[in-house]
Design a protein around this motif. Structure first.
Motif, PDB file in Angstrom:
ATOM      1  N   LEU A   7      31.399 111.523  68.741  1.00 41.50           N
ATOM      2  CA  LEU A   7      32.824 111.846  68.773  1.00 41.50           C
ATOM      3  C   LEU A   7      33.424 111.845  67.372  1.00 41.50           C
ATOM      4  O   LEU A   7      34.268 112.681  67.047  1.00 41.50           O
ATOM      5  CB  LEU A   7      33.581 110.875  69.673  1.00 41.50           C
ATOM      6  CG  LEU A   7      33.284 110.990  71.169  1.00 41.50           C
ATOM      7  CD1 LEU A   7      34.069 109.950  71.950  1.00 41.50           C
ATOM      8  CD2 LEU A   7      33.564 112.381  71.680  1.00 41.50           C
ATOM      9  N   ALA A   8      32.977 110.926  66.542  1.00 44.83           N
ATOM     10  CA  ALA A   8      33.450 110.904  65.157  1.00 44.83           C
ATOM     11  C   ALA A   8      33.021 112.180  64.438  1.00 44.83           C
ATOM     12  O   ALA A   8      33.796 112.753  63.665  1.00 44.83           O
ATOM     13  CB  ALA A   8      32.911 109.671  64.435  1.00 44.83           C
ATOM     14  N   LEU A   9      31.811 112.642  64.703  1.00 42.22           N
ATOM     15  CA  LEU A   9      31.339 113.892  64.094  1.00 42.22           C
ATOM     16  C   LEU A   9      32.152 115.091  64.570  1.00 42.22           C
ATOM     17  O   LEU A   9      32.424 116.010  63.790  1.00 42.22           O
ATOM     18  CB  LEU A   9      29.854 114.097  64.392  1.00 42.22           C
ATOM     19  CG  LEU A   9      28.906 113.153  63.655  1.00 42.22           C
ATOM     20  CD1 LEU A   9      27.482 113.333  64.149  1.00 42.22           C
ATOM     21  CD2 LEU A   9      28.993 113.368  62.160  1.00 42.22           C
ATOM     22  N   ALA A  62      43.938 114.920  58.373  1.00 41.75           N
ATOM     23  CA  ALA A  62      44.054 113.625  59.051  1.00 41.75           C
ATOM     24  C   ALA A  62      42.924 113.463  60.082  1.00 41.75           C
ATOM     25  O   ALA A  62      42.341 112.386  60.197  1.00 41.75           O
ATOM     26  CB  ALA A  62      45.414 113.509  59.736  1.00 41.75           C
ATOM     27  N   THR A  63      42.609 114.525  60.808  1.00 38.69           N
ATOM     28  CA  THR A  63      41.530 114.471  61.798  1.00 38.69           C
ATOM     29  C   THR A  63      40.195 114.182  61.123  1.00 38.69           C
ATOM     30  O   THR A  63      39.417 113.333  61.599  1.00 38.69           O
ATOM     31  CB  THR A  63      41.451 115.813  62.547  1.00 38.69           C
ATOM     32  OG1 THR A  63      42.706 116.054  63.185  1.00 38.69           O
ATOM     33  CG2 THR A  63      40.348 115.819  63.584  1.00 38.69           C
ATOM     34  N   ALA A  64      39.931 114.839  60.007  1.00 40.30           N
ATOM     35  CA  ALA A  64      38.681 114.596  59.291  1.00 40.30           C
ATOM     36  C   ALA A  64      38.615 113.166  58.756  1.00 40.30           C
ATOM     37  O   ALA A  64      37.568 112.504  58.854  1.00 40.30           O
ATOM     38  CB  ALA A  64      38.539 115.590  58.136  1.00 40.30           C
ATOM     39  N   ILE A  65      39.715 112.666  58.234  1.00 41.06           N
ATOM     40  CA  ILE A  65      39.733 111.287  57.732  1.00 41.06           C
ATOM     41  C   ILE A  65      39.507 110.292  58.852  1.00 41.06           C
ATOM     42  O   ILE A  65      38.736 109.332  58.695  1.00 41.06           O
ATOM     43  CB  ILE A  65      41.069 111.011  56.993  1.00 41.06           C
ATOM     44  CG1 ILE A  65      41.106 111.802  55.690  1.00 41.06           C
ATOM     45  CG2 ILE A  65      41.257 109.519  56.743  1.00 41.06           C
ATOM     46  CD1 ILE A  65      42.455 111.792  54.992  1.00 41.06           C
ATOM     47  N   ILE A  66      40.136 110.512  59.991  1.00 39.98           N
ATOM     48  CA  ILE A  66      39.920 109.622  61.145  1.00 39.98           C
ATOM     49  C   ILE A  66      38.464 109.645  61.559  1.00 39.98           C
ATOM     50  O   ILE A  66      37.856 108.599  61.855  1.00 39.98           O
ATOM     51  CB  ILE A  66      40.843 110.019  62.313  1.00 39.98           C
ATOM     52  CG1 ILE A  66      42.289 109.712  61.961  1.00 39.98           C
ATOM     53  CG2 ILE A  66      40.439 109.292  63.605  1.00 39.98           C
ATOM     54  CD1 ILE A  66      43.312 110.328  62.904  1.00 39.98           C
ATOM     55  N   GLY A  67      37.861 110.841  61.568  1.00 38.10           N
ATOM     56  CA  GLY A  67      36.441 110.945  61.928  1.00 38.10           C
ATOM     57  C   GLY A  67      35.549 110.220  60.949  1.00 38.10           C
ATOM     58  O   GLY A  67      34.614 109.504  61.340  1.00 38.10           O
ATOM     59  N   ARG A  69      36.391 107.706  58.959  1.00 36.31           N
ATOM     60  CA  ARG A  69      36.623 106.256  59.095  1.00 36.31           C
ATOM     61  C   ARG A  69      35.968 105.719  60.358  1.00 36.31           C
ATOM     62  O   ARG A  69      35.434 104.603  60.354  1.00 36.31           O
ATOM     63  CB  ARG A  69      38.106 105.954  59.083  1.00 36.31           C
ATOM     64  CG  ARG A  69      38.709 106.208  57.699  1.00 36.31           C
ATOM     65  CD  ARG A  69      40.075 105.698  57.579  1.00 36.31           C
ATOM     66  NE  ARG A  69      40.074 104.254  57.784  1.00 36.31           N
ATOM     67  CZ  ARG A  69      41.096 103.467  57.514  1.00 36.31           C
ATOM     68  NH1 ARG A  69      42.191 103.964  57.024  1.00 36.31           N
ATOM     69  NH2 ARG A  69      41.007 102.178  57.746  1.00 36.31           N
ATOM     70  N   ALA A  70      35.996 106.490  61.447  1.00 37.55           N
ATOM     71  CA  ALA A  70      35.356 106.047  62.680  1.00 37.55           C
ATOM     72  C   ALA A  70      33.832 106.016  62.513  1.00 37.55           C
ATOM     73  O   ALA A  70      33.172 105.111  63.029  1.00 37.55           O
ATOM     74  CB  ALA A  70      35.737 106.987  63.831  1.00 37.55           C
ATOM     75  N   LEU A  71      33.308 106.984  61.789  1.00 36.07           N
ATOM     76  CA  LEU A  71      31.856 107.034  61.572  1.00 36.07           C
ATOM     77  C   LEU A  71      31.405 105.876  60.683  1.00 36.07           C
ATOM     78  O   LEU A  71      30.344 105.289  60.887  1.00 36.07           O
ATOM     79  CB  LEU A  71      31.463 108.371  60.941  1.00 36.07           C
ATOM     80  CG  LEU A  71      29.991 108.725  60.923  1.00 36.07           C
ATOM     81  CD1 LEU A  71      29.431 108.783  62.334  1.00 36.07           C
ATOM     82  CD2 LEU A  71      29.787 110.047  60.227  1.00 36.07           C
ATOM     83  N   ALA A  72      32.250 105.544  59.690  1.00 33.93           N
ATOM     84  CA  ALA A  72      31.919 104.450  58.775  1.00 33.93           C
ATOM     85  C   ALA A  72      32.024 103.082  59.444  1.00 33.93           C
ATOM     86  O   ALA A  72      31.440 102.115  58.971  1.00 33.93           O
ATOM     87  CB  ALA A  72      32.824 104.511  57.556  1.00 33.93           C
ATOM     88  N   GLY A  73      32.761 103.041  60.522  1.00 36.99           N
ATOM     89  CA  GLY A  73      32.878 101.775  61.244  1.00 36.99           C
ATOM     90  C   GLY A  73      34.112 101.075  60.894  1.00 36.99           C
ATOM     91  O   GLY A  73      34.525 100.055  61.039  1.00 36.99           O
TER      92      GLY A  73
END
Length: 73
Positions: A7-9, A62-67, A69-73
């Protein structure tokens, strides 16, 4: 909040897609004869499209940054 990696991807890809697609569209809008009046002033056509494109790009970033940050944990 925690998102699974797939989902992060998806968020990252959606954000990158937005940032790739809108700039060429903006270039076409700027060259369009409807973008300026006889005096060279911006028209509503240009203003509306510029606001649409800038809002979409901000949301895409913003969507890319959220993704990311979510991928990084």
């Amino acid at each position: 909040m925690s998102l699974p990696a797939p989902l992060a991807l998806v968020l990252i890809l959606a954000g990158v897609w937005t940032l790739i697609v809108w700039p060429p569209f903006l270039r076409r809008i700027l060259k369009d004869p409807r973008a300026r009046d006889e005096k060279g002033a911006p028209t509503r056509f240009l203003t509306v499209h510029f606001m649409l494109i800038s809002t979409s790009m901000i949301l895409g970033l913003a969507t890319a940054i959220i993704g990311v940050r979510a991928l990084a944990g």
